[in-house]
Design a protein around this motif. Structure first.
Motif, short mmCIF file in Angstrom:
data_model
loop_
_atom_site.label_atom_id
_atom_site.label_comp_id
_atom_site.label_asym_id
_atom_site.label_seq_id
_atom_site.Cartn_x
_atom_site.Cartn_y
_atom_site.Cartn_z
N GLU A 173 11.01 30.89 47.98
CA GLU A 173 12.18 31.73 47.71
C GLU A 173 11.86 33.23 47.70
OE1 GLU A 173 14.89 30.02 44.58
OE2 GLU A 173 13.05 28.93 44.08
N VAL A 174 10.61 33.57 47.45
CA VAL A 174 10.22 34.97 47.28
C VAL A 174 10.14 35.68 48.64
CG1 VAL A 174 8.35 36.49 46.54
CG2 VAL A 174 8.96 34.51 45.15
N ASP A 175 10.71 36.90 48.68
CA ASP A 175 10.67 37.73 49.89
C ASP A 175 9.58 38.80 49.82
OD1 ASP A 175 13.08 36.49 50.92
OD2 ASP A 175 14.17 37.67 49.43
N THR A 176 9.40 39.37 48.62
CA THR A 176 8.49 40.50 48.45
C THR A 176 7.69 40.33 47.16
OG1 THR A 176 10.10 41.95 49.53
CG2 THR A 176 8.33 43.02 48.31
N ILE A 177 6.41 40.67 47.22
CA ILE A 177 5.55 40.61 46.04
C ILE A 177 4.95 41.99 45.76
CG2 ILE A 177 3.43 39.66 45.03
CD1 ILE A 177 3.93 37.10 46.61
N TYR A 178 5.02 42.40 44.51
CA TYR A 178 4.31 43.59 44.02
C TYR A 178 3.31 43.11 42.98
CZ TYR A 178 7.98 46.34 46.27
OH TYR A 178 8.84 46.89 47.18
N TYR A 179 2.04 43.09 43.35
CA TYR A 179 0.98 42.60 42.48
C TYR A 179 0.13 43.78 42.02
CZ TYR A 179 -3.16 39.99 40.93
OH TYR A 179 -4.20 39.47 40.20
N TYR A 180 0.01 43.94 40.70
CA TYR A 180 -0.85 44.96 40.12
C TYR A 180 -1.94 44.26 39.32
CZ TYR A 180 3.29 47.92 40.93
OH TYR A 180 4.35 48.59 41.49
N GLY A 181 -3.20 44.61 39.58
CA GLY A 181 -4.24 43.86 38.88
C GLY A 181 -5.51 44.64 38.61
N SER A 182 -6.23 44.22 37.57
CA SER A 182 -7.54 44.79 37.29
C SER A 182 -8.49 44.41 38.42
CB SER A 182 -8.06 44.26 35.94
OG SER A 182 -8.08 42.85 35.92
N GLY A 183 -9.38 45.32 38.75
CA GLY A 183 -10.32 45.06 39.83
C GLY A 183 -9.77 45.33 41.21
N ASN A 235 2.38 43.42 48.42
CA ASN A 235 1.81 44.71 48.05
C ASN A 235 0.86 44.53 46.87
OD1 ASN A 235 3.81 46.57 49.67
ND2 ASN A 235 5.08 45.07 48.59
N VAL A 236 -0.40 44.87 47.05
CA VAL A 236 -1.40 44.74 46.00
C VAL A 236 -1.88 46.14 45.59
CG1 VAL A 236 -3.63 43.79 45.33
CG2 VAL A 236 -2.13 42.49 46.86
N ASP A 237 -1.80 46.45 44.31
CA ASP A 237 -2.23 47.74 43.81
C ASP A 237 -3.01 47.52 42.51
OD1 ASP A 237 -2.47 50.54 43.68
OD2 ASP A 237 -0.41 50.81 44.35
#
Length: 280
Positions: A56-66, A90-92
């Motif tokens: 179902e997901v169209d867009t991901i914004y992932y924020y993570g340590s490392g 998107n990974v930040d």
């Protein structure tokens, strides 16, 4: 639909923004590509909540340590793509999460005090300066692992008050070998050391426990906040459980260091959700 993730060493907060505007939330295990491979993270992502929404997901914004280097961001993206077969992932890094959640589109200094620690100077849109964050062995001043490490060292060397030591023995049945095994032989020693901060917070009325936090926060200010240009005239914001549950000590330490503490929140996920809801 938009999926937002804020991932630290100990946990990941997920928010799903449906096209109707409805928001769903979930908390899962934490990830860090400094210590985990893409395959290991992909295995941990086999979560009932994530699997249930994967189509179902169209867009991901992932924020993570490392996630401060292109290599590590690629590893996280690879792990996410093992479940989510979509184009836009998107990974930040977690500092951007802290900055967007606490500052929004205003300038300020954003800090993380959780299991680990980190900071940045943010101009309202981008990070313009940041300090090194070499992890629980060489850094993490003010974070849970840093405080827990000092606490366990004092326990081993019998450099803490007898009352606190006796409570420790009664609650955790600790001994030297157990500590050494968890710190040097088992995975995620940072999490283990940070796990004692709940006990320290519960006893922060004791001068020894209070000063563990106070001194750690002063160390953080010296290594991070005070290195930024014009830091005394900028609002300083914090995210993370160590900052949130010990905000009284943090504000006292900041006052003594002539630092203007603005916002202190436990997790950036609510601020991130608001930030992405307002995106065009």
């Amino acid at each position: 639909m938009i999926l937002i993730a804020d991932s630290g060493a100990s946990k990941t907060d997920w928010r799903l923004i449906r096209n109707t505007g409805k928001i769903e939330q979930h908390r899962g295990i934490g990830f860090n590509p400094n210590y985990q491979t893409a395959a290991e993270m992909a295995s941990e992502l086999q979560d009932e909540f994530l699997l249930g929404i994967s189509h179902e997901v169209d867009t991901i914004y992932y924020y993570g340590s490392g996630c401060g280097t292109p290599k590590n961001r690629l590893q996280v993206e690879k792990a996410l793509r093992s479940i989510f077969k979509i184009q836009e992932i998107n990974v930040d890094h977690d500092m951007m999460a802290a900055a967007r959640a606490t500052c929004g589109h205003e300038a300020g200094i954003a800090c993380i005090l959780g299991t680990g620690s980190n900071s940045c100077d943010y101009d309202g849109e981008i990070i313009i300066d940041k300090r090194p964050a070499p992890g629980y062995i060489l850094g993490d001043e003010g974070g849970g692992a840093y405080i827990g490490r000092k606490f366990l060292a004092d326990f081993i060397h019998e450099d803490m008050p007898n009352k606190i030591r006796e409570q420790m023995l009664d609650r955790f049945q600790l001994d030297y070998q157990t500590i050494i095994e968890n710190v040097y032989q088992r995975p995620f020693p940072g999490r283990y050391m940070a796990s004692f901060c709940r006990f320290i917070s519960e006893n922060k009325s004791d001068p020894y426990c209070y000063m563990l936090y106070y001194n750690a926060f002063q160390d953080f200010f010296r290594k991070h906040v005070m290195k930024y240009k014009d830091y005394k005239n900028k609002p300083v914001n914090f995210v993370g459980s160590i900052a949130f549950y010990n905000s009284d000590i943090l504000r006292n330490a900041a006052f003594d260091a002539e630092i203007q503490v603005n916002l202190i929140i436990e997790s950036p996920i609510a601020g991130l959700t608001l930030y992405h809801q307002k995106m065009p």
